[in-house]
Motif scaffolding. Structure first.
Motif, PDB file in Angstrom:
ATOM      1  N   UNK A  85       0.830  -1.198   0.000  1.00  0.00           N
ATOM      2  CA  UNK A  85       0.000   0.000   0.000  1.00  0.00           C
ATOM      3  C   UNK A  85       0.871   1.256   0.000  1.00  0.00           C
ATOM      4  N   UNK A  86       2.025   1.217   0.642  1.00  0.00           N
ATOM      5  CA  UNK A  86       2.928   2.371   0.598  1.00  0.00           C
ATOM      6  C   UNK A  86       3.360   2.665  -0.836  1.00  0.00           C
ATOM      7  N   UNK A 141      -7.801   6.999   3.140  1.00  0.00           N
ATOM      8  CA  UNK A 141      -7.798   6.473   4.507  1.00  0.00           C
ATOM      9  C   UNK A 141      -7.740   4.949   4.510  1.00  0.00           C
ATOM     10  N   UNK A 142      -8.508   4.324   3.609  1.00  0.00           N
ATOM     11  CA  UNK A 142      -8.504   2.862   3.541  1.00  0.00           C
ATOM     12  C   UNK A 142      -7.132   2.339   3.117  1.00  0.00           C
ATOM     13  N   UNK A 143      -6.507   3.023   2.171  1.00  0.00           N
ATOM     14  CA  UNK A 143      -5.183   2.598   1.714  1.00  0.00           C
ATOM     15  C   UNK A 143      -4.143   2.785   2.822  1.00  0.00           C
ATOM     16  N   UNK A 144      -4.235   3.892   3.549  1.00  0.00           N
ATOM     17  CA  UNK A 144      -3.294   4.133   4.651  1.00  0.00           C
ATOM     18  C   UNK A 144      -3.470   3.084   5.742  1.00  0.00           C
ATOM     19  N   UNK A 148      -0.651   0.409   7.051  1.00  0.00           N
ATOM     20  CA  UNK A 148      -0.235   0.168   8.440  1.00  0.00           C
ATOM     21  C   UNK A 148      -0.335  -1.323   8.749  1.00  0.00           C
ATOM     22  N   UNK A 149      -1.414  -1.944   8.272  1.00  0.00           N
ATOM     23  CA  UNK A 149      -1.620  -3.371   8.523  1.00  0.00           C
ATOM     24  C   UNK A 149      -0.568  -4.241   7.841  1.00  0.00           C
ATOM     25  N   UNK A 158      -4.829   8.930  13.246  1.00  0.00           N
ATOM     26  CA  UNK A 158      -5.703   7.933  12.634  1.00  0.00           C
ATOM     27  C   UNK A 158      -5.578   7.987  11.114  1.00  0.00           C
ATOM     28  N   UNK A 159      -5.885   6.878  10.425  1.00  0.00           N
ATOM     29  CA  UNK A 159      -5.869   6.911   8.958  1.00  0.00           C
ATOM     30  C   UNK A 159      -6.770   7.999   8.382  1.00  0.00           C
TER      31      UNK A 159
END
Length: 201
Positions: A85-86, A141-144, A148-149, A158-159
């Motif tokens: 995701x990064x 936000x979902x991608x961030x 993190x995951x 927070x994302x």
């Protein structure tokens, strides 16, 4: 409208929207008359009101169409296989930097061009902008959160808050690029983005 005519009707409507997006992305909403859009699209003026009830209704449809395509492109970027995701987020912001030049965005920066202008002109267009930008922030936000995951990035906050801050950062950078006529604000935004989405130590 018969099924036989439906594709032609959709083609004409899409042609008007695509032409409007290109012209208004460069000149703004208020500065462009319907005649200019329709002449460029090769569509008779009398046909316009078959598809749109007014210029404001056209503007709302223009923004809806723009964000539909924009969000679909984001979804493709964030679904790429074999990339963290990064990496996907880095590609998204790099594409923003590369595509939204200060001299010719060719309809690619419609939210930047029209955002401040139409938000005070039309409630329907402001609402379309709000829905579209909310969709962008939600995807960021979902991608961030997924980054993190998967361990490819880490954040402070927070994302949702980081996504909101990043989108506002890049909107501001897009405006500054138009003012200073260089891409330096995008380079600065990219550096700040990398700091905010830093790799875990």
């Amino acid at each position: 409208m018969s099924p036989t005519n439906a594709p032609d009707t959709l083609d004409v409507r899409d042609k008007i929207l695509a032409t409007g997006q290109r012209i208004m992305g460069g000149k703004g909403f208020s500065a462009v008359g319907l005649n200019e859009v329709l002449t460029s699209a090769g569509v008779p003026k009398g046909s316009f009101y078959h598809y749109f009830g007014s210029k404001d209704a056209f503007g709302e449809a223009l923004l809806e169409d723009y964000f539909e395509g924009y969000l679909a492109e984001m979804d493709r970027t964030f679904r790429q296989a074999g990339r963290t995701k990064a990496q996907q987020l880095a590609e998204y912001f790099q594409a923003w930097r590369d595509n939204q030049s200060f001299d010719d965005c060719q309809g690619k920066c419609l939210a930047v061009k029209l955002g401040a202008e139409v938000a005070d002109l039309s409630e329907a267009m402001r609402a379309a902008l709000k829905r579209g930008t909310s969709g962008i922030v939600a995807r960021l936000a979902a991608a961030i959160e997924a980054g993190v995951d998967d361990g490819s990035l880490s954040i402070d906050g927070t994302p949702a808050s980081v996504a909101q801050s990043l989108y506002q950062l890049w909107l501001g950078a897009s405006v500054m690029v138009k003012i200073v006529r260089t891409i330096q604000p995008f380079d600065n935004a990219l550096g700040t983005t990398q700091q905010m989405l830093h790799h875990p130590r």
